[in-house]
Scaffold this active site. Structure first.
Site, short mmCIF file in Angstrom:
data_model
loop_
_atom_site.label_atom_id
_atom_site.label_comp_id
_atom_site.label_asym_id
_atom_site.label_seq_id
_atom_site.Cartn_x
_atom_site.Cartn_y
_atom_site.Cartn_z
N LYS A 79 0.82 -1.22 0.00
CA LYS A 79 0.00 0.00 0.00
C LYS A 79 0.86 1.28 0.00
CE LYS A 79 -4.20 -2.14 1.54
NZ LYS A 79 -3.83 -3.40 2.17
N GLY A 115 0.35 -8.33 -6.96
CA GLY A 115 -1.01 -8.87 -7.02
C GLY A 115 -2.03 -7.83 -7.46
N THR A 138 0.97 -13.62 -6.41
CA THR A 138 0.31 -13.72 -5.10
C THR A 138 0.18 -15.19 -4.74
OG1 THR A 138 -1.75 -13.58 -3.84
CG2 THR A 138 -1.99 -13.35 -6.19
N ASP A 140 -2.08 -16.26 -3.04
CA ASP A 140 -3.52 -16.57 -2.99
C ASP A 140 -4.09 -17.06 -4.32
OD1 ASP A 140 -3.40 -15.74 -0.38
OD2 ASP A 140 -4.33 -13.79 -0.73
N GLY A 183 -5.59 -16.66 2.51
CA GLY A 183 -6.69 -16.66 1.54
C GLY A 183 -7.72 -15.66 2.01
N ARG A 272 -7.24 -28.62 18.68
CA ARG A 272 -6.10 -27.70 18.67
C ARG A 272 -6.06 -26.96 17.33
NH1 ARG A 272 -5.78 -29.65 23.09
NH2 ARG A 272 -3.93 -30.33 24.24
N LEU A 279 4.62 -18.14 7.07
CA LEU A 279 5.46 -19.27 6.65
C LEU A 279 5.14 -19.65 5.21
CD1 LEU A 279 5.39 -21.59 9.79
CD2 LEU A 279 7.34 -20.32 8.89
#
Ligand code: F6P
Length: 354
Positions: A79, A115, A138, A140, A183, A272, A279
């Site tokens: 940004k 992206g 990206t 994603d 995501g 859990r 990562l």
């Protein structure tokens, strides 16, 4: 525009980092040099075009050995001055400043690797007359106009490896293990890694889920003799009637914790969660991402040399091509509910909590 024989090409990396950025930079430099261009590496994304331009001439030695390196030797900014909609005529308009600097440093072409946000800035600069070419990045994989962004395959590898590792604890302790992957708007990482890792439940932004249904699925498995379950949830997944979960303003994260607690309450099982986070963006790119990034970098230079600007390089049916930047920015590429991967997953009994 007439094809150019030589000149100066700028390259910058913008938005979040992704494995393969350095592979693109390397391919840009090698291809540009072979076509007679000098390459300027712009620092910190578009920020390097604000104020006094911040760049360095990239020699062959600068890109030696960077193919397997994660991150970006040029650094990046998410940004910065370019966040939010452009207000034409506003005082200190960063777009105007960047446009003027592109001309001032004499760029015949500017390659912008990033992206959706990056491609929007690139489109605006193109409309102003800048000779830009986008490269789709990206983890994603949610950029329209291309079948694949580089970075996605590496993220998928990391997420699948995490699921494999969580399986052993889940099975040894008869637990429910919930893995949160990235995501924001699209569930591509969750969907692909969930199938590759053999998850029992996959929750994605495109399919609002009901925690009770997720719990019912876990208990049905229990009754059938499978005493553990693996749930993969995208950070942007939303419970039916609920909202996105943020860890801080503008930063998604935490849905897995809320879901894990709820599943524990309903099922009474030991649950859990693990948040995979950044990562997924770090470390060496996979061979697939190195090759895709290299193809994109070379194609971007070749496009400029051939007089093609205002476009983004893209992968269509295994072939590299270019698409108008407008197409890349028109929408976010999300998972369609009837996508064949969703159908495949459902055929295997994987639940989506709907
Ligand atoms: O766009 C990639 C992405 O990894 C998103 O999935 C995630 O929400 C975002 O970047 C996080 O970025 P950062 O924490 O670096 O601002």
């Amino acid at each position: 525009m007439k094809p150019r024989k030589s000149g100066r090409i700028g390259v910058l990396t913008s938005g979040g980092d992704a494995p393969g950025l350095n592979a693109v930079i390397r391919a840009v430099v090698k291809t540009a040099h072979s076509r007679g261009y000098e390459v300027l590496g712009i620092a910190r994304g578009f920020e390097g075009l604000i104020g006094e331009p911040d760049f360095k001439v990239l020699a062959s030695a600068d890109v030696r050995g960077i193919l397997p390196l994660g991150g970006t030797i040029l650094q990046t900014t998410n940004k910065g001055h370019f966040s939010g909609q452009r207000v034409v005529g506003a005082e200190g308009d960063p777009y105007l400043e960047a446009f003027e600097n592109i001309n001032r440093i004499g760029l015949n072409g500017l390659i912008t690797i990033g992206g959706e946000g990056t491609q929007r800035i690139t489109l605006e600069l193109s409309r102003m007359g800048a000779p830009v070419v986008g490269v789709p990045k990206t983890i994603d994989n949610d950029l329209a106009g291309t079948d694949r962004t580089f970075g996605f395959d590496t993220a998928l590898q990391v997420a699948t490896d995490a699921i494999d590792r969580l399986h052993t604890t889940a099975a040894s302790h008869n637990r429910v293990m919930v893995l949160e992957v990235m995501g924001r708007h699209a569930g591509w990482i969750a969907l692909h890694s969930g199938i590759a890792g053999g998850a029992d439940v996959i929750l994605i932004p495109e399919i609002p889920f009901d925690p009770q249904k997720v719990a019912d699925g876990i208990m049905a498995r229990e009754q059938a003799g499978s005493t553990f379950s693996i749930v993969v949830v995208a950070e942007g997944a939303i419970p039916r009637g609920g909202q996105l979960v943020y860890q801080a303003e503008g930063r998604l994260g935490g849905i897995s914790g809320i879901l894990t607690e709820r599943l524990g309450e309903i099922t009474g099982k030991d649950c859990r969660c693990v948040v995979l986070g950044h990562l997924q963006r770090g470390g060496p790119p996979t061979p697939y991402d190195r090759i895709l990034a290299t193809r994109y970098g070379a194609a971007a230079v070749n496009a400029i040399a051939d007089g093609i600007t205002g476009e983004m390089v893209a992968l269509h049916a295994q072939e590299i091509t270019t698409v108008p930047l407008e197409e890349a920015c028109a929408r976010v590429k999300t998972v369609r509910p009837h996508n064949d991967l969703i159908r495949t997953a459902r055929s295997l009994g994987i639940a989506f909590g709907d």
